[in-house]
Design a protein around this motif. Sequence first.
Motif, PDB file in Angstrom:
ATOM      1  N   LYS A  27       0.855  -1.195   0.008  1.00 56.71           N
ATOM      2  CA  LYS A  27      -0.014   0.089  -0.035  1.00 56.71           C
ATOM      3  C   LYS A  27       0.811   1.181  -0.014  1.00 56.71           C
ATOM      4  O   LYS A  27       0.494   2.269  -0.727  1.00 56.71           O
ATOM      5  N   ALA A  28       1.917   1.145   0.818  1.00 50.59           N
ATOM      6  CA  ALA A  28       2.867   2.204   0.761  1.00 50.59           C
ATOM      7  C   ALA A  28       3.580   2.694  -0.544  1.00 50.59           C
ATOM      8  O   ALA A  28       3.754   3.658  -0.955  1.00 50.59           O
ATOM      9  N   ILE A  29       4.069   1.514  -1.312  1.00 49.17           N
ATOM     10  CA  ILE A  29       4.670   1.589  -2.810  1.00 49.17           C
ATOM     11  C   ILE A  29       3.425   2.317  -3.605  1.00 49.17           C
ATOM     12  O   ILE A  29       3.867   3.158  -4.297  1.00 49.17           O
ATOM     13  N   LYS A  30       2.103   1.901  -3.487  1.00 52.00           N
ATOM     14  CA  LYS A  30       1.090   2.390  -4.311  1.00 52.00           C
ATOM     15  C   LYS A  30       1.130   4.060  -4.207  1.00 52.00           C
ATOM     16  O   LYS A  30       0.635   4.702  -4.935  1.00 52.00           O
ATOM     17  N   GLU A  31       1.253   4.363  -2.745  1.00 52.18           N
ATOM     18  CA  GLU A  31       0.739   5.710  -2.407  1.00 52.18           C
ATOM     19  C   GLU A  31       2.065   6.707  -2.811  1.00 52.18           C
ATOM     20  O   GLU A  31       1.825   7.793  -3.188  1.00 52.18           O
ATOM     21  N   LYS A  32       3.209   6.137  -2.420  1.00 60.44           N
ATOM     22  CA  LYS A  32       4.562   6.996  -2.489  1.00 60.44           C
ATOM     23  C   LYS A  32       5.581   6.417  -3.438  1.00 60.44           C
ATOM     24  O   LYS A  32       6.479   7.227  -3.420  1.00 60.44           O
ATOM     25  N   GLY A  33       5.234   5.484  -4.003  1.00 59.84           N
ATOM     26  CA  GLY A  33       6.312   5.102  -5.213  1.00 59.84           C
ATOM     27  C   GLY A  33       7.203   4.173  -4.824  1.00 59.84           C
ATOM     28  O   GLY A  33       7.193   3.739  -3.482  1.00 59.84           O
ATOM     29  N   LYS A  34       7.911   3.469  -5.632  1.00 60.59           N
ATOM     30  CA  LYS A  34       8.859   2.541  -5.200  1.00 60.59           C
ATOM     31  C   LYS A  34      10.427   2.876  -4.511  1.00 60.59           C
ATOM     32  O   LYS A  34      11.024   2.282  -4.237  1.00 60.59           O
ATOM     33  N   ASP A  35      10.344   4.340  -4.762  1.00 57.07           N
ATOM     34  CA  ASP A  35      11.398   4.848  -3.753  1.00 57.07           C
ATOM     35  C   ASP A  35      11.720   4.534  -2.294  1.00 57.07           C
ATOM     36  O   ASP A  35      12.621   4.559  -1.604  1.00 57.07           O
ATOM     37  N   ILE A  36      10.246   4.269  -1.793  1.00 59.20           N
ATOM     38  CA  ILE A  36      10.378   3.973  -0.484  1.00 59.20           C
ATOM     39  C   ILE A  36      11.106   2.568  -0.224  1.00 59.20           C
ATOM     40  O   ILE A  36      11.485   2.609   1.016  1.00 59.20           O
ATOM     41  N   ILE A  37      10.870   1.884  -1.160  1.00 58.07           N
ATOM     42  CA  ILE A  37      11.795   0.558  -0.906  1.00 58.07           C
ATOM     43  C   ILE A  37      13.349   1.008  -0.776  1.00 58.07           C
ATOM     44  O   ILE A  37      14.123   0.255   0.057  1.00 58.07           O
ATOM     45  N   ASN A  38      13.610   1.807  -1.426  1.00 62.26           N
ATOM     46  CA  ASN A  38      15.417   2.066  -1.482  1.00 62.26           C
ATOM     47  C   ASN A  38      15.410   2.748  -0.299  1.00 62.26           C
ATOM     48  O   ASN A  38      16.531   2.412   0.506  1.00 62.26           O
ATOM     49  N   LYS A  39      14.589   3.686   0.288  1.00 62.59           N
ATOM     50  CA  LYS A  39      14.938   4.105   1.647  1.00 62.59           C
ATOM     51  C   LYS A  39      14.908   3.197   2.794  1.00 62.59           C
ATOM     52  O   LYS A  39      15.675   3.381   3.735  1.00 62.59           O
ATOM     53  N   ARG A  40      14.014   1.966   2.747  1.00 64.75           N
ATOM     54  CA  ARG A  40      13.886   1.181   3.751  1.00 64.75           C
ATOM     55  C   ARG A  40      14.996   0.220   3.628  1.00 64.75           C
ATOM     56  O   ARG A  40      15.593  -0.245   4.615  1.00 64.75           O
ATOM     57  N   LEU A  43      17.745   2.124   5.112  1.00 66.55           N
ATOM     58  CA  LEU A  43      17.733   2.140   6.784  1.00 66.55           C
ATOM     59  C   LEU A  43      18.149   0.812   7.398  1.00 66.55           C
ATOM     60  O   LEU A  43      18.812   0.679   8.343  1.00 66.55           O
ATOM     61  N   LEU A  44      17.760  -0.411   6.834  1.00 67.46           N
ATOM     62  CA  LEU A  44      17.933  -1.777   7.001  1.00 67.46           C
ATOM     63  C   LEU A  44      19.540  -1.881   7.141  1.00 67.46           C
ATOM     64  O   LEU A  44      20.167  -2.367   8.080  1.00 67.46           O
ATOM     65  N   GLY A  45      20.143  -1.381   5.999  1.00 66.19           N
ATOM     66  CA  GLY A  45      21.804  -1.216   6.065  1.00 66.19           C
ATOM     67  C   GLY A  45      22.382  -0.437   7.360  1.00 66.19           C
ATOM     68  O   GLY A  45      23.312  -1.126   7.853  1.00 66.19           O
ATOM     69  N   ILE A  46      21.924   0.572   7.692  1.00 63.24           N
ATOM     70  CA  ILE A  46      22.315   1.278   8.532  1.00 63.24           C
ATOM     71  C   ILE A  46      22.117   0.536  10.118  1.00 63.24           C
ATOM     72  O   ILE A  46      23.196   0.638  10.943  1.00 63.24           O
ATOM     73  N   ILE A  47      21.121  -0.147  10.169  1.00 65.00           N
ATOM     74  CA  ILE A  47      20.844  -0.810  11.325  1.00 65.00           C
ATOM     75  C   ILE A  47      21.488  -1.940  11.445  1.00 65.00           C
ATOM     76  O   ILE A  47      22.264  -2.319  12.733  1.00 65.00           O
ATOM     77  N   ILE A  52      26.587  -4.214  14.735  1.00 63.23           N
ATOM     78  CA  ILE A  52      28.002  -4.769  14.584  1.00 63.23           C
ATOM     79  C   ILE A  52      28.911  -4.217  15.949  1.00 63.23           C
ATOM     80  O   ILE A  52      29.262  -5.202  16.721  1.00 63.23           O
ATOM     81  N   PRO A  53      28.739  -3.011  16.293  1.00 63.17           N
ATOM     82  CA  PRO A  53      29.511  -2.655  17.614  1.00 63.17           C
ATOM     83  C   PRO A  53      28.620  -2.926  18.729  1.00 63.17           C
ATOM     84  O   PRO A  53      29.118  -3.168  19.813  1.00 63.17           O
ATOM     85  N   LEU A  54      27.328  -3.027  18.691  1.00 62.13           N
ATOM     86  CA  LEU A  54      26.486  -3.419  19.640  1.00 62.13           C
ATOM     87  C   LEU A  54      26.861  -4.799  19.898  1.00 62.13           C
ATOM     88  O   LEU A  54      26.975  -5.024  21.228  1.00 62.13           O
ATOM     89  N   ILE A  55      26.874  -5.902  19.310  1.00 57.31           N
ATOM     90  CA  ILE A  55      27.294  -7.044  19.432  1.00 57.31           C
ATOM     91  C   ILE A  55      28.608  -7.378  20.178  1.00 57.31           C
ATOM     92  O   ILE A  55      28.800  -7.925  21.046  1.00 57.31           O
ATOM     93  N   TYR A  56      29.603  -6.271  19.632  1.00 55.97           N
ATOM     94  CA  TYR A  56      30.935  -6.548  19.828  1.00 55.97           C
ATOM     95  C   TYR A  56      30.872  -5.991  21.562  1.00 55.97           C
ATOM     96  O   TYR A  56      31.510  -6.748  22.301  1.00 55.97           O
ATOM     97  N   LEU A  57      30.163  -4.830  22.047  1.00 55.15           N
ATOM     98  CA  LEU A  57      29.916  -4.182  23.200  1.00 55.15           C
ATOM     99  C   LEU A  57      29.327  -5.705  24.226  1.00 55.15           C
ATOM    100  O   LEU A  57      29.747  -5.687  25.102  1.00 55.15           O
ATOM    101  N   SER A  58      28.353  -6.057  23.247  1.00 57.64           N
ATOM    102  CA  SER A  58      27.658  -7.253  24.474  1.00 57.64           C
ATOM    103  C   SER A  58      28.514  -8.507  24.672  1.00 57.64           C
ATOM    104  O   SER A  58      28.322  -8.990  25.901  1.00 57.64           O
ATOM    105  N   LEU A  59      29.426  -8.599  23.890  1.00 51.77           N
ATOM    106  CA  LEU A  59      30.274  -9.982  24.341  1.00 51.77           C
ATOM    107  C   LEU A  59      31.523  -9.209  25.523  1.00 51.77           C
ATOM    108  O   LEU A  59      31.707 -10.221  26.187  1.00 51.77           O
TER     109      LEU A  59
END
Length: 248
Positions: A27-40, A43-47, A52-59
């Motif tokens: 539904k979001a793609i229909k409303e806002k276009g396919k650019d929303i996939i690239n943004k997500r 964001l997933l890559g940033i997460i 990586i440092p969070l897991i390192y610190l947890s160890l």
Amino acid sequence: SVINIIALIVIVSGWRSVVDEDTPLLKAIKEKGKDIINKRIALLGIIFVALIPLIYLSLLYPFSLKQIVLIVSASFIAFFLWLANKQPNEQDKSNIRQYVILALIAIVFWSMYQLAPMGITLFAEHNVNMMLFGHEITPQWLGNINVVVITVGGFLLPSVFAKVRQKTRLTVFTQFGIGLFSIGIGLTFLPIGILLANSHGQSSVLWVSLFYFFQSVGELMIAPIGYSMIAQLAPVRHQGLMMGTWML
């Protein structure tokens, strides 16, 4: 890894059967276009990079991370109770509250379940006579009881549940109750085994095997049901968040 690759090939070959048909993302793609996939995806890559440092610190600091996880989990419970009050209709309010109750029950179950790879394994190694039919087995092999029960039970239970639901109303709460009751029964076999220990202070491997059996039955009642329960109870727009919280 080989099994995962096979599963991936099966999913790709049957993509028409598993592709999204009606989801908030479509539904979001229909409303806002396919650019929303690239943004997500960005964001997933940033997460992932941030993890990586969070897991390192947890160890390095496992105790501090445990406190963080507890705080985050408690915060999510409070958040979902708040979210329930914000729902526009009573059914959605009730569903989210039920989700919170079932999540708390699941926490109790998995806390007991996680005794197996820790305390039960040590108990089996030091306080259990591991001789079975004249052969000595290792404590790790007891985990295969879980594999067999899950494999056989996972194959048979759907048809059994279908017949049971034709005659009675089998709710998610009932199945969760059966799961907790099952692992509770399994845990009672451990002190019985201790009371009946031999002169060397060793329990029979039978009692630990019974624990693993009933623990696995409880897992069959709770683990797969939890995921389908979210699909039933969660409003569509909150399903992703509620599924992630369930895994947490």
